[in-house]
Scaffold this motif. Structure first.
Motif, PDB file in Angstrom:
ATOM      1  N   GLY A  23       5.640  14.271   8.894  1.00  0.00           N
ATOM      2  CA  GLY A  23       4.700  14.172   9.827  1.00  0.00           C
ATOM      3  C   GLY A  23       3.519  13.123   9.114  1.00  0.00           C
ATOM      4  N   ILE A  24       3.505  12.968   7.971  1.00  0.00           N
ATOM      5  CA  ILE A  24       2.633  12.516   7.009  1.00  0.00           C
ATOM      6  C   ILE A  24       3.600  11.160   5.731  1.00  0.00           C
ATOM      7  N   ASN A  25       2.883  10.175   7.280  1.00  0.00           N
ATOM      8  CA  ASN A  25       3.504   8.821   5.696  1.00  0.00           C
ATOM      9  C   ASN A  25       2.325   8.651   4.749  1.00  0.00           C
ATOM     10  N   VAL A  26       2.678   8.535   3.400  1.00  0.00           N
ATOM     11  CA  VAL A  26       2.706   9.014   2.100  1.00  0.00           C
ATOM     12  C   VAL A  26       3.480   7.118   1.662  1.00  0.00           C
ATOM     13  N   GLN A  27       2.172   6.602   1.633  1.00  0.00           N
ATOM     14  CA  GLN A  27       2.605   5.341   0.933  1.00  0.00           C
ATOM     15  C   GLN A  27       2.806   5.553  -0.752  1.00  0.00           C
ATOM     16  N   VAL A  28       3.845   4.340  -1.152  1.00  0.00           N
ATOM     17  CA  VAL A  28       3.611   4.429  -2.779  1.00  0.00           C
ATOM     18  C   VAL A  28       3.351   3.141  -2.769  1.00  0.00           C
ATOM     19  N   PHE A  29       2.179   2.768  -3.672  1.00  0.00           N
ATOM     20  CA  PHE A  29       2.023   1.273  -3.666  1.00  0.00           C
ATOM     21  C   PHE A  29       3.031   0.285  -4.174  1.00  0.00           C
ATOM     22  N   GLY A  30       4.245   0.907  -5.005  1.00  0.00           N
ATOM     23  CA  GLY A  30       4.867  -0.531  -6.127  1.00  0.00           C
ATOM     24  C   GLY A  30       5.808   0.405  -5.691  1.00  0.00           C
ATOM     25  N   THR A  31       6.795   1.374  -4.620  1.00  0.00           N
ATOM     26  CA  THR A  31       8.017   1.153  -3.556  1.00  0.00           C
ATOM     27  C   THR A  31       8.186   1.027  -2.665  1.00  0.00           C
ATOM     28  N   SER A  32       6.947   1.047  -1.298  1.00  0.00           N
ATOM     29  CA  SER A  32       7.132   1.237   0.194  1.00  0.00           C
ATOM     30  C   SER A  32       6.961  -0.390   0.128  1.00  0.00           C
ATOM     31  N   LYS A  33       8.031  -1.533   1.299  1.00  0.00           N
ATOM     32  CA  LYS A  33       8.708  -2.574   1.217  1.00  0.00           C
ATOM     33  C   LYS A  33       7.597  -3.443   1.417  1.00  0.00           C
ATOM     34  N   ASP A  34       7.028  -4.737   0.573  1.00  0.00           N
ATOM     35  CA  ASP A  34       6.453  -5.674   1.160  1.00  0.00           C
ATOM     36  C   ASP A  34       5.304  -4.998   0.089  1.00  0.00           C
ATOM     37  N   ASN A  35       5.122  -4.191  -0.026  1.00  0.00           N
ATOM     38  CA  ASN A  35       2.889  -3.940  -0.234  1.00  0.00           C
ATOM     39  C   ASN A  35       1.969  -4.655  -0.545  1.00  0.00           C
ATOM     40  N   ALA A  36       1.515  -5.048   0.213  1.00  0.00           N
ATOM     41  CA  ALA A  36       0.417  -6.177  -0.505  1.00  0.00           C
ATOM     42  C   ALA A  36      -0.263  -5.260  -1.314  1.00  0.00           C
ATOM     43  N   ARG A  37      -0.332  -4.728  -1.943  1.00  0.00           N
ATOM     44  CA  ARG A  37      -0.953  -4.064  -3.183  1.00  0.00           C
ATOM     45  C   ARG A  37      -0.146  -4.495  -4.625  1.00  0.00           C
ATOM     46  N   ALA A  38       0.675  -4.397  -4.627  1.00  0.00           N
ATOM     47  CA  ALA A  38       1.965  -4.495  -5.213  1.00  0.00           C
ATOM     48  C   ALA A  38       2.027  -5.684  -6.102  1.00  0.00           C
ATOM     49  N   PHE A  39       0.897  -6.280  -7.665  1.00  0.00           N
ATOM     50  CA  PHE A  39       1.353  -7.297  -7.674  1.00  0.00           C
ATOM     51  C   PHE A  39       2.113  -8.083  -7.532  1.00  0.00           C
ATOM     52  N   TRP A  40       3.487  -7.565  -7.968  1.00  0.00           N
ATOM     53  CA  TRP A  40       4.337  -8.732  -7.998  1.00  0.00           C
ATOM     54  C   TRP A  40       4.918  -8.960  -6.746  1.00  0.00           C
ATOM     55  N   ASN A  41       4.334  -8.886  -5.831  1.00  0.00           N
ATOM     56  CA  ASN A  41       4.849  -9.210  -4.474  1.00  0.00           C
ATOM     57  C   ASN A  41       3.979 -10.425  -3.470  1.00  0.00           C
ATOM     58  N   TRP A  42       3.403 -10.950  -4.908  1.00  0.00           N
ATOM     59  CA  TRP A  42       2.016 -11.171  -4.509  1.00  0.00           C
ATOM     60  C   TRP A  42       3.218 -13.104  -5.551  1.00  0.00           C
TER      61      TRP A  42
END
Ligand SMILES: *Cc1c(COP(=O)(O)O)cnc(C)c1O
Length: 395
Positions: A320-339
């Motif tokens: 029940g805990i949503n852990v977001q890994v910045f670099g692996t969660s899809k289309d994460n807006a905090r991963a520079f390669w997605n810009w």
């Protein structure tokens, strides 16, 4: 399993906001420049006083504040602006919006700017935006010393750092301009909104006019009129004003700020201590001069391979805990390669390696210590299930 607390719900807006909103709705006075003492002007005065800066301008978002900051610095078209590679996609977007070009610098494993890479790239740029990402303060002594020496202005993106103190000074008052957000996931919640602060009268005059104080509406700002006279009719009007309802929602939250900061820090430090008892969680320490105001926790997964990282995220989700890994969660807006709007992503191996292991879990101030224990337990158990299944089955 104990009930997992909801980490997405906001706190209720304090009751005085209701009366003020009713007053505003019954008069229809929604535009900040209709009356002299608009709630927006009052918010600006109160916010500047709370932070200890001379001037404030409330606008439609922190992104608008960042954009207006770059515009009021008078940067020429295509000027380069140094930003950390670990930030929210709105930051490079504000740079692009201001007709400037972002230059990304490496961040460290503790989410802060890598000062060596910063110093190496500083000679290329005409301005700097320091993003105190998730409230992690970079070494502001080193950054200000380098930027003062190079005479490069510093804008602080303090969207997620309201209430943080560096060496006795409020974050957002150290650079030339500080920008904050009132979007719902930040410490003061108006749904949307932003504010910029500065001690420079000429800079605030330009920002006020460009934010949409057309004709002589600037007279409703308590700033030296000589600064405005100089800029009358000389600047574009971008119309990024704040609506009076937003200010009415934020103002009664200002007095809640010390409590939210203290409770958020208590929750963060409690969970950090629990996670540290497991060898696979690395919660980077704060810097010595920093007093933090967190509303979430970030930690690195130490010694896990890519498969184990995704197994851990799944095990936490099952609990029940949503852990977001910045670099692996899809289309994460905090991963520079997605810009991708910036073109080919630059090579930033250090920041990339950090993002592939850095986790994000919301931890709002309204949670109790018991809630924090439930979250910590669930994370630790999820980790055992992945890394030491034989031990986990007993728990
Ligand atoms: C939220 C956030 C922003 C953008 O704020 P808006 O008000 O939504 O434009 C920018 N930078 C950081 C670090 C943020 O957390």
């Amino acid at each position: 399993m104990k009930n997992i607390p909801n980490v997405y719900d906001a706190e209720p807006i304090p009751a005085p906001a209701m009366q003020e909103i009713e007053r505003i709705l019954s008069s229809g006075d929604l535009f900040r420049y209709t009356s002299e003492n608009s709630p927006v002007a009052l918010l600006e005065t109160e916010f500047a006083k709370t932070l200890g800066s001379t001037y404030a301008l409330a606008v439609s978002s922190c992104s608008a504040a960042l954009f207006l900051s770059l515009k009021s610095l008078g940067l020429p078209r295509d000027a380069k602006v140094l930003i950390p590679a670990f930030t929210f996609g709105a930051v490079p977007s504000a740079v692009v919006h201001a007709d400037c070009v972002p230059v990304l610098c490496e961040c460290q494993n503790n989410y802060r700017i890598d000062i060596d890479d910063f110093a190496a790239k500083l000679p290329q740029v005409q301005a700097v935006i320091v993003s105190h990402m998730r409230g992690h303060t970079s070494d502001m002594d080193a950054i200000m010393a380098l930027c003062d020496e190079a005479q490069v202005p510093v804008v602080e993106d303090a969207a997620h750092s309201l209430g943080t103190v560096w060496d006795g000074r409020n974050i957002g008052t150290i650079g030339k301009i500080g920008c904050f957000s009132f979007q719902s996931y930040k410490l003061l919640n108006a749904g949307e909104g932003g504010i910029m602060i500065t001690d420079d009268p000429d800079l605030i005059a330009r920002a006020v006019i460009m934010s949409g104080a057309y004709e002589h509406n600037w007279k409703k700002h308590p700033v030296l009129s000589t600064a405005f006279d100089k800029w009358q009719n000389k600047l574009p009007l971008y119309n990024q004003r704040m609506n009076t309802l937003s200010a009415a929602i934020i103002r009664p939250q200002l007095t809640e700020l010390p409590r939210r900061v203290a409770d958020g820090r208590r929750n963060h430090d409690h969970v950090a201590e629990r996670l540290h008892q497991s060898p696979w969680f690395d919660v980077p320490k704060k810097l010595a001069k920093e007093i933090r105001a967190p509303d979430s926790i970030q930690f690195n997964l130490a010694g896990l391979n890519d498969d184990e990282v995704s197994l851990f995220v799944n095990a936490a989700a099952t609990a029940g805990i949503n852990v977001q890994v910045f670099g692996t969660s899809k289309d994460n807006a905090r991963a520079f390669w997605n810009w991708k709007f910036l073109g080919e992503p630059p090579e930033l191996p250090q920041t990339k390696a950090m993002l592939m292991r850095a986790c994000d879990v919301r931890l709002p101030a309204r949670l109790s210590i018991e809630d924090c224990d439930v979250i910590s337990e669930a994370l630790i158990t999820a980790m055992y299930r992945v890394m030491q299944p034989a031990t986990a089955y007993g728990t």
